[in-house]
Design a protein around this motif. Structure first.
Motif, PDB file in Angstrom:
ATOM      1  N   SER A  43       0.829  -1.206   0.000  1.00 17.00           N
ATOM      2  CA  SER A  43       0.000   0.000   0.000  1.00 17.00           C
ATOM      3  C   SER A  43       0.865   1.258   0.000  1.00 17.00           C
ATOM      4  CB  SER A  43      -0.920   0.000   1.217  1.00 17.00           C
ATOM      5  OG  SER A  43      -0.167   0.234   2.386  1.00 17.00           O
ATOM      6  N   TRP A  44       0.220   2.367  -0.282  1.00 18.07           N
ATOM      7  CA  TRP A  44       0.918   3.656  -0.303  1.00 18.07           C
ATOM      8  C   TRP A  44       1.497   3.981   1.062  1.00 18.07           C
ATOM      9  CZ3 TRP A  44       0.501   8.243   2.301  1.00 18.07           C
ATOM     10  CH2 TRP A  44       1.219   9.302   1.761  1.00 18.07           C
ATOM     11  N   SER A  45       0.722   3.713   2.127  1.00 20.50           N
ATOM     12  CA  SER A  45       1.197   4.035   3.476  1.00 20.50           C
ATOM     13  C   SER A  45       2.410   3.192   3.855  1.00 20.50           C
ATOM     14  CB  SER A  45       0.079   3.864   4.499  1.00 20.50           C
ATOM     15  OG  SER A  45      -0.391   2.540   4.500  1.00 20.50           O
ATOM     16  N   GLU A  46       2.434   1.934   3.437  1.00 18.16           N
ATOM     17  CA  GLU A  46       3.596   1.090   3.728  1.00 18.16           C
ATOM     18  C   GLU A  46       4.836   1.593   2.989  1.00 18.16           C
ATOM     19  OE1 GLU A  46       1.546  -3.269   4.509  1.00 18.16           O
ATOM     20  OE2 GLU A  46       1.930  -2.615   2.449  1.00 18.16           O
ATOM     21  N   ARG A  47       4.637   2.028   1.741  1.00 20.48           N
ATOM     22  CA  ARG A  47       5.766   2.596   0.988  1.00 20.48           C
ATOM     23  C   ARG A  47       6.266   3.877   1.635  1.00 20.48           C
ATOM     24  NH1 ARG A  47       3.507   2.520  -4.900  1.00 20.48           N
ATOM     25  NH2 ARG A  47       1.662   2.301  -3.666  1.00 20.48           N
ATOM     26  N   PHE A  48       5.344   4.708   2.125  1.00 18.67           N
ATOM     27  CA  PHE A  48       5.740   5.945   2.788  1.00 18.67           C
ATOM     28  C   PHE A  48       6.565   5.650   4.037  1.00 18.67           C
ATOM     29  CE2 PHE A  48       5.060   9.211   5.995  1.00 18.67           C
ATOM     30  CZ  PHE A  48       5.545  10.316   5.320  1.00 18.67           C
ATOM     31  N   VAL A  49       6.122   4.690   4.835  1.00 15.51           N
ATOM     32  CA  VAL A  49       6.848   4.324   6.059  1.00 15.51           C
ATOM     33  C   VAL A  49       8.241   3.809   5.705  1.00 15.51           C
ATOM     34  CG1 VAL A  49       6.899   2.680   7.984  1.00 15.51           C
ATOM     35  CG2 VAL A  49       4.790   3.910   7.442  1.00 15.51           C
ATOM     36  N   HIS A  61       9.973   4.502   3.029  1.00 15.26           N
ATOM     37  CA  HIS A  61      10.745   5.639   2.511  1.00 15.26           C
ATOM     38  C   HIS A  61      11.261   6.494   3.662  1.00 15.26           C
ATOM     39  CE1 HIS A  61      12.028   8.832  -0.128  1.00 15.26           C
ATOM     40  NE2 HIS A  61      11.261   9.690   0.530  1.00 15.26           N
ATOM     41  N   HIS A  62      10.407   6.744   4.656  1.00 17.82           N
ATOM     42  CA  HIS A  62      10.822   7.558   5.805  1.00 17.82           C
ATOM     43  C   HIS A  62      11.917   6.850   6.600  1.00 17.82           C
ATOM     44  CE1 HIS A  62      10.666   9.577   9.719  1.00 17.82           C
ATOM     45  NE2 HIS A  62      10.384  10.642   8.986  1.00 17.82           N
ATOM     46  N   LYS A  63      11.803   5.549   6.753  1.00 18.83           N
ATOM     47  CA  LYS A  63      12.856   4.802   7.459  1.00 18.83           C
ATOM     48  C   LYS A  63      14.185   4.883   6.707  1.00 18.83           C
ATOM     49  CE  LYS A  63      10.023   1.539   9.984  1.00 18.83           C
ATOM     50  NZ  LYS A  63       9.680   0.137  10.239  1.00 18.83           N
ATOM     51  N   ARG A  64      14.132   4.804   5.377  1.00 17.02           N
ATOM     52  CA  ARG A  64      15.358   4.948   4.578  1.00 17.02           C
ATOM     53  C   ARG A  64      15.960   6.344   4.746  1.00 17.02           C
ATOM     54  NH1 ARG A  64      12.969   1.722   0.214  1.00 17.02           N
ATOM     55  NH2 ARG A  64      11.857   3.596  -0.142  1.00 17.02           N
ATOM     56  N   GLN A  65      15.105   7.362   4.735  1.00 17.35           N
ATOM     57  CA  GLN A  65      15.597   8.728   4.926  1.00 17.35           C
ATOM     58  C   GLN A  65      16.212   8.897   6.312  1.00 17.35           C
ATOM     59  OE1 GLN A  65      11.918  10.876   3.985  1.00 17.35           O
ATOM     60  NE2 GLN A  65      13.026  11.835   2.282  1.00 17.35           N
ATOM     61  N   THR A  66      15.593   8.299   7.319  1.00 12.96           N
ATOM     62  CA  THR A  66      16.129   8.364   8.676  1.00 12.96           C
ATOM     63  C   THR A  66      17.483   7.664   8.748  1.00 12.96           C
ATOM     64  OG1 THR A  66      13.887   8.437   9.585  1.00 12.96           O
ATOM     65  CG2 THR A  66      15.658   7.817  11.097  1.00 12.96           C
ATOM     66  N   ASP A  67      17.589   6.497   8.129  1.00 11.44           N
ATOM     67  CA  ASP A  67      18.868   5.778   8.101  1.00 11.44           C
ATOM     68  C   ASP A  67      19.947   6.597   7.397  1.00 11.44           C
ATOM     69  OD1 ASP A  67      17.792   3.654   9.469  1.00 11.44           O
ATOM     70  OD2 ASP A  67      17.466   2.427   7.678  1.00 11.44           O
ATOM     71  N   CYS A  68      19.585   7.259   6.303  1.00 10.85           N
ATOM     72  CA  CYS A  68      20.543   8.114   5.590  1.00 10.85           C
ATOM     73  C   CYS A  68      20.987   9.280   6.468  1.00 10.85           C
ATOM     74  CB  CYS A  68      19.941   8.634   4.294  1.00 10.85           C
ATOM     75  SG  CYS A  68      19.807   7.373   3.019  1.00 10.85           S
ATOM     76  N   ALA A  69      20.054   9.859   7.223  1.00  7.01           N
ATOM     77  CA  ALA A  69      20.395  10.976   8.119  1.00  7.01           C
ATOM     78  C   ALA A  69      21.335  10.509   9.228  1.00  7.01           C
ATOM     79  CB  ALA A  69      19.125  11.580   8.713  1.00  7.01           C
ATOM     80  N   ILE A  70      21.103   9.319   9.753  1.00  4.31           N
ATOM     81  CA  ILE A  70      21.997   8.761  10.778  1.00  4.31           C
ATOM     82  C   ILE A  70      23.383   8.517  10.192  1.00  4.31           C
ATOM     83  CG2 ILE A  70      22.430   6.735  12.233  1.00  4.31           C
ATOM     84  CD1 ILE A  70      19.339   6.582  12.602  1.00  4.31           C
ATOM     85  N   PHE A 105      13.014  17.287   5.813  1.00  8.08           N
ATOM     86  CA  PHE A 105      12.914  18.431   4.909  1.00  8.08           C
ATOM     87  C   PHE A 105      14.219  18.577   4.144  1.00  8.08           C
ATOM     88  CE2 PHE A 105      10.243  19.777   8.559  1.00  8.08           C
ATOM     89  CZ  PHE A 105       9.025  19.794   7.910  1.00  8.08           C
ATOM     90  N   ASN A 106      14.157  18.495   2.835  1.00 12.51           N
ATOM     91  CA  ASN A 106      15.343  18.665   1.991  1.00 12.51           C
ATOM     92  C   ASN A 106      16.509  17.786   2.444  1.00 12.51           C
ATOM     93  OD1 ASN A 106      14.020  20.599   0.425  1.00 12.51           O
ATOM     94  ND2 ASN A 106      14.656  22.247   1.795  1.00 12.51           N
ATOM     95  N   GLY A 107      16.202  16.577   2.826  1.00 14.67           N
ATOM     96  CA  GLY A 107      17.233  15.647   3.252  1.00 14.67           C
ATOM     97  C   GLY A 107      17.707  15.832   4.680  1.00 14.67           C
ATOM     98  N   CYS A 108      17.153  16.796   5.395  1.00 14.41           N
ATOM     99  CA  CYS A 108      17.544  17.047   6.791  1.00 14.41           C
ATOM    100  C   CYS A 108      16.497  16.456   7.735  1.00 14.41           C
ATOM    101  CB  CYS A 108      17.686  18.528   7.051  1.00 14.41           C
ATOM    102  SG  CYS A 108      19.012  19.281   6.123  1.00 14.41           S
ATOM    103  N   HIS A 109      16.942  15.682   8.676  1.00 17.67           N
ATOM    104  CA  HIS A 109      16.071  15.067   9.670  1.00 17.67           C
ATOM    105  C   HIS A 109      16.297  15.826  10.977  1.00 17.67           C
ATOM    106  CE1 HIS A 109      14.358  12.138  12.379  1.00 17.67           C
ATOM    107  NE2 HIS A 109      13.989  11.369  11.355  1.00 17.67           N
TER     108      HIS A 109
END
Length: 113
Positions: free
Chosen positions: A2-8, A10-19, A56-60
């Motif tokens: 689902s869209w919501s699962e993809r969003f979650v 994606h957000h986890k990937r962005q969080t991992d990238c920020a870490i 926001f713009n790659g910043c967590h």
């Protein structure tokens, strides 16, 4: 999926990238890097909602706050391990951790922002 699962995901990937970015930025200061690892571990266990901050713009902002608190490790007056944590959203979690680490006196909530 689902869209919501993809969003979650994606957000986890962005969080991992920020870490990862925070680890790379702090690599020049081994003591700050060690403190970031300690703060990150504590936040994962005691304030999981801190990682839900919008990216926001790659910043967590949640991860950036942890990195900044780690850089100013010399200002810490209490150990991270003594922080009780919070189930609040990411902003109150960051505020609670910062108050625990660096404030001698209670700070009004309106000044936390």
């Amino acid at each position: 999926m689902s869209w919501s699962e993809r969003f979650v995901q994606h957000h986890k990937r962005q969080t991992d990238c920020a870490i990862h970015r925070a680890f790379m930025q702090l690599a020049v200061d081994p003591l700050a890097l060690e403190k970031f690892h300690e703060v990150l571990h504590c936040a994962r266990k005691r304030a999981a909602r801190l990682f839900e901050a919008p990216v926001f713009n790659g910043c967590h902002p949640g991860i950036d706050a942890l990195a900044n608190l780690s850089r100013f490790r010399n200002a810490h007056i209490r150990p991270v391990i003594d922080w009780a944590g919070t189930s609040s959203s990411w902003r109150p979690a960051v505020s609670s951790l910062a108050r625990h680490l660096i404030c001698e006196y209670n700070v009004p909530a309106f000044l936390a922002s």
